[in-house]
Design a protein around this motif. Sequence first.
Motif, PDB file in Angstrom:
ATOM      1  N   ASP A  57       0.837  -1.186   0.000  1.00 35.14           N
ATOM      2  CA  ASP A  57       0.000   0.000   0.000  1.00 35.14           C
ATOM      3  C   ASP A  57       0.881   1.250   0.000  1.00 35.14           C
ATOM      4  O   ASP A  57       1.764   1.397   0.848  1.00 35.14           O
ATOM      5  CB  ASP A  57      -0.908  -0.023   1.229  1.00 35.14           C
ATOM      6  N   ASN A  58       0.634   2.158  -0.940  1.00 35.86           N
ATOM      7  CA  ASN A  58       1.419   3.387  -1.016  1.00 35.86           C
ATOM      8  C   ASN A  58       1.278   4.237   0.242  1.00 35.86           C
ATOM      9  O   ASN A  58       2.230   4.882   0.666  1.00 35.86           O
ATOM     10  CB  ASN A  58       1.010   4.210  -2.236  1.00 35.86           C
ATOM     11  N   ARG A  59       0.089   4.238   0.847  1.00 36.25           N
ATOM     12  CA  ARG A  59      -0.104   5.023   2.069  1.00 36.25           C
ATOM     13  C   ARG A  59       0.775   4.506   3.197  1.00 36.25           C
ATOM     14  O   ARG A  59       1.315   5.292   3.977  1.00 36.25           O
ATOM     15  CB  ARG A  59      -1.570   4.996   2.494  1.00 36.25           C
ATOM     16  N   PHE A  60       0.927   3.186   3.283  1.00 34.12           N
ATOM     17  CA  PHE A  60       1.785   2.619   4.319  1.00 34.12           C
ATOM     18  C   PHE A  60       3.239   3.013   4.085  1.00 34.12           C
ATOM     19  O   PHE A  60       3.941   3.408   5.014  1.00 34.12           O
ATOM     20  CB  PHE A  60       1.656   1.091   4.361  1.00 34.12           C
ATOM     21  N   ARG A 102       8.678  -4.416  14.583  1.00 29.51           N
ATOM     22  CA  ARG A 102       7.772  -5.373  15.225  1.00 29.51           C
ATOM     23  C   ARG A 102       6.439  -5.439  14.481  1.00 29.51           C
ATOM     24  O   ARG A 102       5.871  -6.512  14.315  1.00 29.51           O
ATOM     25  CB  ARG A 102       7.545  -4.997  16.684  1.00 29.51           C
ATOM     26  N   TYR A 103       5.934  -4.301  14.023  1.00 32.88           N
ATOM     27  CA  TYR A 103       4.655  -4.258  13.302  1.00 32.88           C
ATOM     28  C   TYR A 103       4.749  -5.015  11.981  1.00 32.88           C
ATOM     29  O   TYR A 103       3.861  -5.790  11.642  1.00 32.88           O
ATOM     30  CB  TYR A 103       4.255  -2.796  13.055  1.00 32.88           C
ATOM     31  N   VAL A 104       5.832  -4.790  11.240  1.00 30.39           N
ATOM     32  CA  VAL A 104       5.989  -5.432   9.933  1.00 30.39           C
ATOM     33  C   VAL A 104       6.126  -6.942  10.085  1.00 30.39           C
ATOM     34  O   VAL A 104       5.647  -7.700   9.246  1.00 30.39           O
ATOM     35  CB  VAL A 104       7.198  -4.821   9.184  1.00 30.39           C
ATOM     36  N   LYS A 105       6.766  -7.394  11.156  1.00 27.37           N
ATOM     37  CA  LYS A 105       6.889  -8.837  11.374  1.00 27.37           C
ATOM     38  C   LYS A 105       5.553  -9.464  11.763  1.00 27.37           C
ATOM     39  O   LYS A 105       5.303 -10.631  11.455  1.00 27.37           O
ATOM     40  CB  LYS A 105       7.922  -9.112  12.465  1.00 27.37           C
ATOM     41  N   LYS A 106       4.693  -8.697  12.419  1.00 25.22           N
ATOM     42  CA  LYS A 106       3.422  -9.228  12.902  1.00 25.22           C
ATOM     43  C   LYS A 106       2.316  -9.168  11.845  1.00 25.22           C
ATOM     44  O   LYS A 106       1.505 -10.078  11.737  1.00 25.22           O
ATOM     45  CB  LYS A 106       2.989  -8.454  14.143  1.00 25.22           C
TER      46      LYS A 106
END
Length: 140
Positions: free
Chosen positions: A66-69, A123-127
Motif C-alpha cells: 500500500d502506497n499510504r503505508f 515489530r509491526y511489519v513482522k506481525k
Amino acid sequence: MTQTGVVVERKENTVKIKVMRQSACEGCKQKKYCSGGDCSHEKPIFIEVQNTLGADVGDRGELCSDNRFVLGTAFAVFILPILLCFIVYGALSQNGVSEAICVGSAAAAFLLPFCGILFFLNRYVKKYACVAMRQIIAKK
C-alpha cells in the motif's frame, strides 16, 4: 508500490521472494558512466509473503504494498524526528538555555523517536503482512 521477484524458498503457506533493490538511478541512461552513487543492482532483498497464489520455487511474481503505508512509514521515520529536533532546539534556545544543552537535547529529540519508531515498525511489519503477492508473472 509494486516490485517483481523470484521465489527462492517455499514453506507451508508462505514463500520467500528475492527482489532486487531499486535505486534512484534505475531509469537513467547515463548510470554506467556516473560516479555519483552506487547504481549496482546486486543488492537483493528477501521478503516472506503469504502464498495465496500457489507459487513454487523459481516462479516470478509481482509484489505490491500500500502506497499510504510506505509514505506514512517514510514520514514517521524521517520527517517526524527532524521536526521534533527543530522544535526542541527552538524552544530551548528561546528560553535562554546554553548552546551545548540545546544541541544535545535536539540530538536526543531526534535519536530517541527515530530509534523508537524503527523498533516498533520492525515489530509491526513482522506481525502484520504489509506486502502481498498480486500475481504470478511466469511459472518455472
